[in-house]
Design a protein around this motif. Structure first.
Motif, PDB file in Angstrom:
ATOM      1  N   VAL A 186      34.965  60.405  97.022  1.00  0.00           N
ATOM      2  CA  VAL A 186      35.988  61.428  97.247  1.00  0.00           C
ATOM      3  C   VAL A 186      36.936  61.421  96.058  1.00  0.00           C
ATOM      4  N   GLY A 187      37.097  62.570  95.429  1.00  0.00           N
ATOM      5  CA  GLY A 187      37.948  62.660  94.248  1.00  0.00           C
ATOM      6  C   GLY A 187      39.379  63.034  94.576  1.00  0.00           C
ATOM      7  N   GLU A 188      40.202  63.060  93.552  1.00  0.00           N
ATOM      8  CA  GLU A 188      41.603  63.420  93.727  1.00  0.00           C
ATOM      9  C   GLU A 188      41.733  64.900  94.052  1.00  0.00           C
ATOM     10  N   PRO A 189      42.625  65.250  94.966  1.00  0.00           N
ATOM     11  CA  PRO A 189      42.810  66.655  95.322  1.00  0.00           C
ATOM     12  C   PRO A 189      43.567  67.420  94.244  1.00  0.00           C
ATOM     13  N   PHE A 190      43.354  68.719  94.230  1.00  0.00           N
ATOM     14  CA  PHE A 190      44.202  69.594  93.426  1.00  0.00           C
ATOM     15  C   PHE A 190      44.511  70.824  94.263  1.00  0.00           C
ATOM     16  N   ARG A 191      45.627  71.447  93.976  1.00  0.00           N
ATOM     17  CA  ARG A 191      46.122  72.518  94.860  1.00  0.00           C
ATOM     18  C   ARG A 191      46.156  73.851  94.118  1.00  0.00           C
ATOM     19  N   PRO A 192      45.164  74.717  94.360  1.00  0.00           N
ATOM     20  CA  PRO A 192      45.206  76.064  93.780  1.00  0.00           C
ATOM     21  C   PRO A 192      46.403  76.832  94.330  1.00  0.00           C
ATOM     22  N   ALA A 193      46.945  77.691  93.511  1.00  0.00           N
ATOM     23  CA  ALA A 193      48.092  78.497  93.934  1.00  0.00           C
ATOM     24  C   ALA A 193      47.699  79.966  93.974  1.00  0.00           C
ATOM     25  N   PRO A 194      48.282  80.728  94.896  1.00  0.00           N
ATOM     26  CA  PRO A 194      48.034  82.170  94.899  1.00  0.00           C
ATOM     27  C   PRO A 194      48.383  82.761  93.530  1.00  0.00           C
ATOM     28  N   GLY A 195      47.506  83.569  93.010  1.00  0.00           N
ATOM     29  CA  GLY A 195      47.728  84.160  91.698  1.00  0.00           C
ATOM     30  C   GLY A 195      47.002  83.444  90.582  1.00  0.00           C
ATOM     31  N   ASP A 196      46.550  82.202  90.830  1.00  0.00           N
ATOM     32  CA  ASP A 196      45.751  81.502  89.824  1.00  0.00           C
ATOM     33  C   ASP A 196      44.398  82.198  89.665  1.00  0.00           C
ATOM     34  N   ASP A 197      43.845  82.121  88.480  1.00  0.00           N
ATOM     35  CA  ASP A 197      42.547  82.740  88.201  1.00  0.00           C
ATOM     36  C   ASP A 197      41.446  81.953  88.917  1.00  0.00           C
ATOM     37  N   PRO A 198      40.750  82.548  89.896  1.00  0.00           N
ATOM     38  CA  PRO A 198      39.725  81.798  90.639  1.00  0.00           C
ATOM     39  C   PRO A 198      38.566  81.347  89.764  1.00  0.00           C
ATOM     40  N   GLU A 199      38.269  82.091  88.713  1.00  0.00           N
ATOM     41  CA  GLU A 199      37.174  81.678  87.824  1.00  0.00           C
ATOM     42  C   GLU A 199      37.547  80.395  87.080  1.00  0.00           C
ATOM     43  N   VAL A 200      38.783  80.309  86.626  1.00  0.00           N
ATOM     44  CA  VAL A 200      39.251  79.102  85.933  1.00  0.00           C
ATOM     45  C   VAL A 200      39.286  77.923  86.907  1.00  0.00           C
ATOM     46  N   LEU A 201      39.796  78.156  88.112  1.00  0.00           N
ATOM     47  CA  LEU A 201      39.857  77.109  89.125  1.00  0.00           C
ATOM     48  C   LEU A 201      38.454  76.620  89.489  1.00  0.00           C
ATOM     49  N   THR A 202      37.518  77.552  89.590  1.00  0.00           N
ATOM     50  CA  THR A 202      36.150  77.188  89.959  1.00  0.00           C
ATOM     51  C   THR A 202      35.486  76.370  88.864  1.00  0.00           C
ATOM     52  N   LYS A 203      35.752  76.719  87.631  1.00  0.00           N
ATOM     53  CA  LYS A 203      35.230  75.928  86.514  1.00  0.00           C
ATOM     54  C   LYS A 203      35.785  74.505  86.568  1.00  0.00           C
ATOM     55  N   ASP A 204      37.076  74.382  86.893  1.00  0.00           N
ATOM     56  CA  ASP A 204      37.702  73.070  87.024  1.00  0.00           C
ATOM     57  C   ASP A 204      37.069  72.288  88.165  1.00  0.00           C
ATOM     58  N   LEU A 205      36.852  72.940  89.302  1.00  0.00           N
ATOM     59  CA  LEU A 205      36.245  72.284  90.459  1.00  0.00           C
ATOM     60  C   LEU A 205      34.844  71.784  90.129  1.00  0.00           C
ATOM     61  N   ARG A 206      34.070  72.605  89.453  1.00  0.00           N
ATOM     62  CA  ARG A 206      32.708  72.190  89.103  1.00  0.00           C
ATOM     63  C   ARG A 206      32.731  70.976  88.176  1.00  0.00           C
ATOM     64  N   SER A 207      33.672  70.942  87.246  1.00  0.00           N
ATOM     65  CA  SER A 207      33.794  69.785  86.356  1.00  0.00           C
ATOM     66  C   SER A 207      34.129  68.527  87.143  1.00  0.00           C
ATOM     67  N   ARG A 208      35.018  68.672  88.121  1.00  0.00           N
ATOM     68  CA  ARG A 208      35.395  67.521  88.949  1.00  0.00           C
ATOM     69  C   ARG A 208      34.211  67.039  89.790  1.00  0.00           C
ATOM     70  N   MET A 209      33.478  67.982  90.375  1.00  0.00           N
ATOM     71  CA  MET A 209      32.314  67.623  91.180  1.00  0.00           C
ATOM     72  C   MET A 209      31.247  66.953  90.320  1.00  0.00           C
ATOM     73  N   SER A 210      31.026  67.470  89.126  1.00  0.00           N
ATOM     74  CA  SER A 210      30.024  66.895  88.220  1.00  0.00           C
ATOM     75  C   SER A 210      30.412  65.483  87.801  1.00  0.00           C
ATOM     76  N   ALA A 211      31.700  65.272  87.522  1.00  0.00           N
ATOM     77  CA  ALA A 211      32.162  63.945  87.125  1.00  0.00           C
ATOM     78  C   ALA A 211      31.964  62.940  88.254  1.00  0.00           C
ATOM     79  N   LEU A 212      32.260  63.355  89.481  1.00  0.00           N
ATOM     80  CA  LEU A 212      32.046  62.473  90.632  1.00  0.00           C
ATOM     81  C   LEU A 212      30.572  62.130  90.797  1.00  0.00           C
ATOM     82  N   LEU A 213      29.717  63.160  90.672  1.00  0.00           N
ATOM     83  CA  LEU A 213      28.279  62.929  90.813  1.00  0.00           C
ATOM     84  C   LEU A 213      27.765  62.003  89.720  1.00  0.00           C
ATOM     85  N   ASP A 214      28.209  62.218  88.490  1.00  0.00           N
ATOM     86  CA  ASP A 214      27.804  61.345  87.388  1.00  0.00           C
ATOM     87  C   ASP A 214      28.198  59.897  87.670  1.00  0.00           C
ATOM     88  N   THR A 215      29.395  59.709  88.203  1.00  0.00           N
ATOM     89  CA  THR A 215      29.868  58.362  88.518  1.00  0.00           C
ATOM     90  C   THR A 215      28.993  57.727  89.591  1.00  0.00           C
TER      91      THR A 215
END
Length: 249
Positions: free
Chosen positions: A174-203
């Motif tokens: 289980v990785g560290e949480p992050f809190r998207p905010a209304p108005g944030d770019d969902p594409e940018v947030l999704t790219k960040d989420l995928r990076s976090r998921m990939s890092a966890l899987l690699d670990t």
């Protein structure tokens, strides 16, 4: 009162004991003890919702998973899914399930999602959909990345299930949480989420306690680690041969 979820959890734990699975669960302190949250989990097997759900139990939470409508239509699984208050997803009318998930989050529930939508045959993180971060932003709750590794040895796409295999290590991180905010770019947030998921899987893959003998290429290892699983490109071609890419949003 929860009448269905507790006995299902007990049954799963009993099965884990029978199989003597070597469960290794870390990072559960990141799951909040109250309030809504999105668990965004990698997807390598048909059993991932069970193992991902374990991540919420130390915080005394029960995750409500978004799952395809066909499971709810099953005469055995359907009543259990409804009894555990999971969320049915009709992919031809996804907005209704999205609204239900946002309402659950606003009501303080933990909602489990698999942003890749389908099992990754390559055992790497596929391109993911924006729904997880969009619903978290709308409900103003955190997203918590989760990975499960080892469950693909028991039951995954394209291979016969092997639920009699004993002593299989299953790592849940289980990785560290992050809190998207209304108005944030969902594409940018999704790219960040995928990076976090990939890092966890690699670990999890690095920490996995079983290493195949030299010269052996097991199906459950990704190609870049010497396994016989297809590369991400080959897996995408299998899933969508016309475009060579797996699905849309």
């Amino acid at each position: 009162m929860e009448l269905v979820y507790p006995p299902v959890i007990l049954s799963c734990k009993a099965l884990f004991r029978v199989l003597d699975l070597r469960l290794d669960l870390r990072g559960t302190e990141h799951v909040p003890t109250s309030g809504g949250a999105v668990l965004a989990c990698t997807h390598v097997s048909y059993l991932d919702f069970v193992f991902c759900g374990l991540a919420a139990l130390p915080a005394r939470r029960r995750a409500r998973f978004m799952a395809k409508q066909q499971i709810f239509a099953n005469r055995i699984a359907g009543p259990l899914m409804r009894g555990m208050r999971h969320i049915s997803v009709d992919r031809s009318a996804g907005q209704a399930s999205y609204r239900e998930a946002v309402a659950a989050l606003r009501g303080g529930e933990v909602v489990g999602v698999f942003p890749e939508a389908t099992i990754s045959r390559s055992f790497t993180v596929k391109p993911i959909k924006t729904g997880a971060v969009r619903m978290a932003a709308e409900a103003e709750v955190p997203v918590i990345p989760v990975t499960v590794w080892g469950s693909q040895r028991l039951w995954t796409k394209g291979h016969p299930r092997n639920l009699t295999q004993r002593h299989v290590p299953v790592l849940i991180r289980v990785g560290e949480p992050f809190r998207p905010a209304p108005g944030d770019d969902p594409e940018v947030l999704t790219k960040d989420l995928r990076s976090r998921m990939s890092a966890l899987l690699d670990t999890a893959q690095r920490e996995y306690p079983e290493v195949p003998p030299p010269g052996e290429a097991p199906f459950w290892l990704p190609a870049h680690l010497g396994g016989s699983a297809p590369t991400p490109e080959a897996a995408a071609e299998t899933e969508n041969p016309e475009t060579g890419a797996a699905g849309g949003r």
